[in-house]
Design a protein around this motif. Structure first.
Motif, PDB file in Angstrom:
ATOM      1  N   ASN A 101       0.837  -1.281  -0.087  1.00  0.00           N
ATOM      2  CA  ASN A 101       0.059   0.012   0.063  1.00  0.00           C
ATOM      3  C   ASN A 101       0.856   1.247   0.067  1.00  0.00           C
ATOM      4  O   ASN A 101       0.386   2.351  -0.422  1.00  0.00           O
ATOM      5  CB  ASN A 101      -0.811  -0.139   1.299  1.00  0.00           C
ATOM      6  CG  ASN A 101      -1.640   1.275   1.415  1.00  0.00           C
ATOM      7  OD1 ASN A 101      -2.317   1.786   0.689  1.00  0.00           O
ATOM      8  ND2 ASN A 101      -1.287   2.176   2.468  1.00  0.00           N
ATOM      9  N   ASN A 136       0.185   8.573  -4.375  1.00  0.00           N
ATOM     10  CA  ASN A 136      -0.912   9.412  -4.427  1.00  0.00           C
ATOM     11  C   ASN A 136      -0.206  10.886  -3.669  1.00  0.00           C
ATOM     12  O   ASN A 136       0.660  10.921  -3.198  1.00  0.00           O
ATOM     13  CB  ASN A 136      -1.986   8.941  -3.511  1.00  0.00           C
ATOM     14  CG  ASN A 136      -2.550   7.606  -4.254  1.00  0.00           C
ATOM     15  OD1 ASN A 136      -2.788   7.828  -5.499  1.00  0.00           O
ATOM     16  ND2 ASN A 136      -2.820   6.654  -3.526  1.00  0.00           N
ATOM     17  N   CYS A 153      -4.935   8.327   0.439  1.00  0.00           N
ATOM     18  CA  CYS A 153      -4.256   9.487   1.454  1.00  0.00           C
ATOM     19  C   CYS A 153      -3.238   8.622   2.388  1.00  0.00           C
ATOM     20  O   CYS A 153      -3.417   7.300   2.246  1.00  0.00           O
ATOM     21  CB  CYS A 153      -5.253  10.190   2.368  1.00  0.00           C
ATOM     22  SG  CYS A 153      -5.927  11.662   1.306  1.00  0.00           S
ATOM     23  N   HIS A 198      -7.002  -0.180   2.753  1.00  0.00           N
ATOM     24  CA  HIS A 198      -6.452   1.110   2.171  1.00  0.00           C
ATOM     25  C   HIS A 198      -5.896   0.999   0.557  1.00  0.00           C
ATOM     26  O   HIS A 198      -5.377   1.845   0.099  1.00  0.00           O
ATOM     27  CB  HIS A 198      -5.074   1.603   2.876  1.00  0.00           C
ATOM     28  CG  HIS A 198      -5.580   1.597   4.391  1.00  0.00           C
ATOM     29  ND1 HIS A 198      -6.364   2.882   4.882  1.00  0.00           N
ATOM     30  CD2 HIS A 198      -5.343   0.860   5.396  1.00  0.00           C
ATOM     31  CE1 HIS A 198      -6.254   2.653   6.289  1.00  0.00           C
ATOM     32  NE2 HIS A 198      -5.807   1.391   6.595  1.00  0.00           N
TER      33      HIS A 198
HETATM   34 CA    CA Z   1      -3.485   3.504  -0.335  1.00  0.00          CA
END
Ligand code: CA
Ligand code: LM2
Length: 483
Positions: A101, A136, A153, A198
């Motif tokens: 992630n 991101n 985020c 996430h």
């Molecule tokens: Ca993520």
């Protein structure tokens, strides 16, 4: 995919948290295979940022990837490969905790366990390589009612990869497929997908679809797919639900962990366990990945708070584990820890930060700071119980209406629990007539069987040859001894 790819006679894994690869290989051969453990979840295998905090290196540095090179405090690539081979050879599968992630936290220039460097402020990780356009934006996760915030985020400031990018997907897949069967002929059986909550299910679907079949050279069936269990913390009431992930693979059922802790703490009555599982609002059994505690919630990270039972509450903990392993709900994992007071402290280590191996005592327990719950007699014997009752349902439930329960697993197993007072009751055990061993205390006939650790079949009895001199014509005959 929901099949763990374990050998047919086994069905529980153990998380050997922060163990070194060479020690795990030894443990597969000397202990796990004999006690019926089917697999090991290992700590992250890829290079992480070194974090120093006072006198120690926190356990959580391993959740800060800096590259996909296989070098950590648990060992290097050769040691990892050797462990996978040795464990597979004795029927113990390896499941890797994969963290994709995010990369490291945002803390300037960072250095890795394999000598790599990373520039977290500019999101540049040359050893992968990843650059800022693979991530991101800089926002932090602040609102669990907003799925976009949760997935796009940064989780506690960890640089958040964009799995929507083809380059990022391809790079992650190269890492995962290497663990399955590339390069030095590795052969892992599946993955724990860290922080799946996430990441977008659609992105994960593309990544999983790109995984290779398992390595037949390590004994997997041709066409076998990696077992996937996804870490999604869902106690209800948030934007992201476990149900968005169940079509992709197994999912952690954190309600199981929180509720079983409440019950065996004594905050609830055992009698209410009669509809344990879906009846308690848990996900369908075939998707559920279950545990009493994990490396996060045993130390106040993650979900569950003070409901969670751990080794620190040994008697109640063993009862909860026994119930988990006696009951047919879910795919089970046993936790194996190191002792801690400080919730951030890492595993037993020397002054250079090298992890110290567990010592093994004559009574099978561990030393050098390792708890080794998986070596507690009540726990490993219940792993054997779960193997013995595999494929049966739950029947002949009995309860006294309060803190005492008992039930059968088909005609193969019977178990009783009390969280209050002695049970004085005649019960239907469902087992064929005979004399049985109490597998939890295991102090009956089983103790005098031969030592499976030396290669004897389980249940094998000592060979006896009796010296009786009988040439005929005396009062004592050989025939009095042959039976
Ligand atoms: Ca993520
Ligand atoms: C997980 N599952 O989704 C792991 O099970 C959990 O152990 C990980 O958090 C988390 N996700 C990210 O992989 C742990 C630990 C955090 C720790 C992170 C990263 O629970 O406390 O965060 O690993 O090492 C640490 C600091 C935190 C700091 C962060 C970034 O504790 O204060 O945030 O690093 O530098 C500024």
């Amino acid at each position: 995919q929901y099949d763990t790819n374990m050998w047919g006679d086994r069905n529980t894994m153990v998380h050997l948290f922060e163990w070194k690869w060479n020690d795990i290989a030894d443990e597969c051969e000397r202990f796990l295979q004999h006690k019926g453990y089917g697999g090991v979840q290992v700590s992250p295998v890829n290079e992480n940022a070194i974090v120093t905090s006072g006198t120690y290196r926190p356990w959580w540095e391993r959740y800060q990837p800096i590259s996909y090179n296989l070098v950590t405090r648990s060992g290097n690539e050769e040691e990892f490969a050797s462990m996978v081979r040795r464990c597979n050879n004795v029927g113990v599968r390896i499941y890797v905790d994969v963290v994709f992630n995010h990369m490291t936290g945002n803390s300037g220039t960072v250095y890795g366990t394999g000598g790599s460097i990373g520039y977290s402020d500019s999101k540049y990780y040359p050893a992968v390589p990843y650059g800022s356009n693979d991530f991101n934006s800089d926002c932090g996760i602040t609102n669990y009612n907003d799925a976009i915030n949760v997935r796009n985020c940064e989780l506690v400031g960890l640089r958040d990869l964009n799995q929507g990018s083809t380059y990022v997907r391809t790079t992650i897949l190269a890492f995962l497929n290497k663990l399955i069967n590339k390069l030095i002929n590795l052969g892992v059986a599946g993955f724990r997908v860290d922080a799946a909550k996430h990441m977008w299910p659609g992105d994960l679907e593309v990544i999983y679809a790109g995984l290779n079949n398992l390595n037949t050279d390590h004994g997997f069936a041709s066409g076998a797919r990696p077992y996937i269990f996804q870490e999604v913390i869902d106690l209800g009431g948030e934007a992201v639900s476990f149900s968005e992930y169940t079509h992709l693979g197994a999912v952690t059922e954190f309600k199981f962990s929180a509720e079983i802790g409440r019950v065996f703490h004594g905050y609830d009555q055992l009698t209410w366990l009669s509809n344990w599982g879906e009846g308690w609002g848990f996900m369908a059994s075939q998707y559920a990945f279950v545990f009493v505690d994990n490396h996060d919630n045993q130390r106040g990270h993650g979900a569950g708070g003070s409901n969670i039972l751990t080794y620190k509450n040994a008697k109640q903990y063993k009862m909860a584990i026994a119930f988990m392993l006696a009951h047919p709900y879910g795919s089970t994992r046993v936790m194996s820890s190191f002792y801690f007071d400080d919730t951030e402290a890492g595993p037993p280590a020397d002054s250079n930060g090298n992890i110290i191996s567990p010592g093994i005592n004559a009574d099978d327990t561990c030393s050098n700071g390792w708890v080794c719950e998986h070596r507690w007699r009540q726990i490993y014997n219940m792993v054997g119980f779960k193997n013995a009752v595999k494929g049966t349902g739950l029947n002949d439930w009995w309860s006294n209406g309060a803190q005492q329960i008992a039930f059968c697993r088909g005609g193969s197993g019977f178990v009783a629990f009390t969280n209050g007072g002695t049970i004085a009751q005649t019960m239907q055990t469902c087992l064929p007539a005979g004399t049985y061993c109490d597998v939890i205390s295991a102090l009956i006939a089983g103790d005098y069987n031969l030592n499976t650790d030396h290669g004897f079949a389980s249940g094998a009895r000592p060979y006896i040859f009796q010296e009786v001199i009988d040439l005929g014509g005396e009062a004592v005959s050989f025939s009095e001894y042959t039976h």
